[in-house]
Each structure stands twice: as C-alpha cells, then as structure tokens.
Motif scaffolding. Structure first.
Motif, mmCIF file in Angstrom:
data_model
loop_
_atom_site.group_PDB
_atom_site.id
_atom_site.type_symbol
_atom_site.label_atom_id
_atom_site.label_comp_id
_atom_site.label_asym_id
_atom_site.label_seq_id
_atom_site.Cartn_x
_atom_site.Cartn_y
_atom_site.Cartn_z
ATOM 1 N N LEU A 55 0.814 -1.077 -0.229
ATOM 2 C CA LEU A 55 0.059 -0.036 -0.068
ATOM 3 C C LEU A 55 1.021 1.153 -0.042
ATOM 4 C CD1 LEU A 55 -3.114 0.412 0.196
ATOM 5 C CD2 LEU A 55 -2.946 0.426 2.453
ATOM 6 N N PHE A 56 0.721 2.104 -1.081
ATOM 7 C CA PHE A 56 1.813 2.874 -1.500
ATOM 8 C C PHE A 56 1.069 4.407 -1.383
ATOM 9 C CE2 PHE A 56 2.830 -0.875 -3.639
ATOM 10 C CZ PHE A 56 4.196 -1.104 -2.814
ATOM 11 N N GLU A 57 1.858 5.531 -0.594
ATOM 12 C CA GLU A 57 1.463 6.948 -0.737
ATOM 13 C C GLU A 57 1.334 7.457 -2.076
ATOM 14 O OE1 GLU A 57 3.198 9.579 2.020
ATOM 15 O OE2 GLU A 57 3.628 8.065 3.611
ATOM 16 N N SER A 58 0.227 7.989 -2.348
ATOM 17 C CA SER A 58 0.200 8.802 -3.758
ATOM 18 C C SER A 58 -0.749 9.928 -3.628
ATOM 19 C CB SER A 58 -0.524 7.397 -4.751
ATOM 20 O OG SER A 58 -0.700 8.269 -5.843
ATOM 21 N N LEU A 59 -0.288 10.931 -4.591
ATOM 22 C CA LEU A 59 -1.426 12.023 -4.448
ATOM 23 C C LEU A 59 -2.355 11.927 -5.645
ATOM 24 C CD1 LEU A 59 1.485 14.728 -4.700
ATOM 25 C CD2 LEU A 59 0.081 13.945 -2.686
ATOM 26 N N ASN A 60 -2.153 10.774 -6.403
ATOM 27 C CA ASN A 60 -3.525 10.243 -7.135
ATOM 28 C C ASN A 60 -5.142 10.465 -6.424
ATOM 29 O OD1 ASN A 60 -4.960 9.635 -9.624
ATOM 30 N ND2 ASN A 60 -4.762 7.508 -9.093
#
Length: 186
Positions: A55-60
């Motif tokens: 689970l990865f941080e993303s601004l999307n």
C-alpha cells in the motif's frame, strides 16, 4: 471420527456406481482431494499476507481500474465451477494498492465456496477496508456450470453482479465513467 477428504471422494465414486479400485480411478480420490484443497485455498489465505505491505502513498485521486481479472470459483449450492472476470475500481485518498494485490484480493474470496453476489460484495468491501478509498466499484461477469451442465442447461447465459460503494454509489457520473471504461456502456 475424522475421515480424510480422499476417503469421502472414494465414497462418492462408490455412490455414483463406480469401482474406485479400477485402474483409472485408483488415485482419483487423492487427486480430487488435492484439487478441492487447491480450489478452496482462499480459506487459508490471510489478507495481511496477501497485501504484504503493498500500500503506497500517492497524490492520485483519480479512478484506478483493474479490468478483466480472471476468476475461478465453486458454487456453494452444487460444488460446480463458475468462471468469469472481475472489474475492480477505486478512487484513492492518499494511498494506492499494488496492482497484483487487487487480483489477489479477488482470489482470496473466489477460492472459497461462493455465490457470485456475495463474492462481489466481499471484494468491494475488502478493497474499501484496505485502501480507505473514496469509493469502490466491482462488477463480475461469470458463467456457472450449475446452470450450463444441469438444470436449465443454458450454455450462453452470463450472470453479472455489481457492488458500488462511496462515490460510485453516490455519483451517477462516477458510476457512468467506470461502466464506460470497462466497456459496459455504449
């Protein structure tokens, strides 16, 4: 008395009028038991192990869709297969799920005795739980052997189920975009 799965398959062979000692069937109970354990291995899968921190941080904050995820399951009513594909979408809120993990979530629940309606809901609710998405949508299209091989014997029928959560339920435009992107709208 706890009997092994293979012994039960041997009883099934006898029950349908077969001789489990004939050459072609001697190893069938063990093979069938191993196959059933594999086909139902979703019961032994842990969500934490399957996600494995992917689970990865993303601004999307735009829709993420994984289409045409093959699925194989067993109807809990007849123990016959149903096969098809799942389309899964979510709208991230700061975190995205590793691509293969979406397919693995489908497998966790498909590899259990199921009805398609529950399978669709379990996938959607689990993606929502994992990602805390603004919305999740799942559509499954499947052919059921219990309908094709017995009963009404309809070879070309396809069952479609959907679950829409959050933004996909609340916003007709979001739902429409999803359905259009998976090719279910003209």
């Amino acid at each position: 008395m706890n009997r092994s799965l293979a012994e039960h398959y041997r009883d099934i062979l006898v029950g349908v009028g077969e001789n489990p000692e004939r050459e072609g069937l001697r190893d069938t109970p063990e093979r069938a038991a191993k196959a059933m354990q594999y086909l139902c291995n979703g019961y032994t899968m842990s969500l934490e192990e399957v996600i494995n921190g992917a689970l990865f941080e993303s601004l999307n904050d735009e829709m993420v869709i994984v289409r045409d995820i093959e699925l194989y399951s067993l109807c809990e009513h007849h123990l016959l297969p149903f096969t098809g594909k799942a389309h899964v979408a979510y709208i991230p809120t700061g975190r995205v799920l590793g691509l293969s993990k979406v397919a693995r979530v489908v497998d966790i629940f498909a590899r259990r005795l199921q009805i398609q309606e529950n399978l669709t809901k379990q996938i959607a609710e689990t993606i929502q739980l994992i990602t805390d998405a603004a919305g999740v949508a799942v559509v499954i299209e499947a052919k059921h052997m219990c309908m094709m091989m017995r009963g009404v014997e309809k070879q070309n029928s396809v069952m479609t189920t959907s679950v829409m959560l959050g933004a996909f339920r609340e916003s007709p435009a979001t739902r429409h975009e999803f359905l259009q992107l998976i090719g279910r709208l003209g």
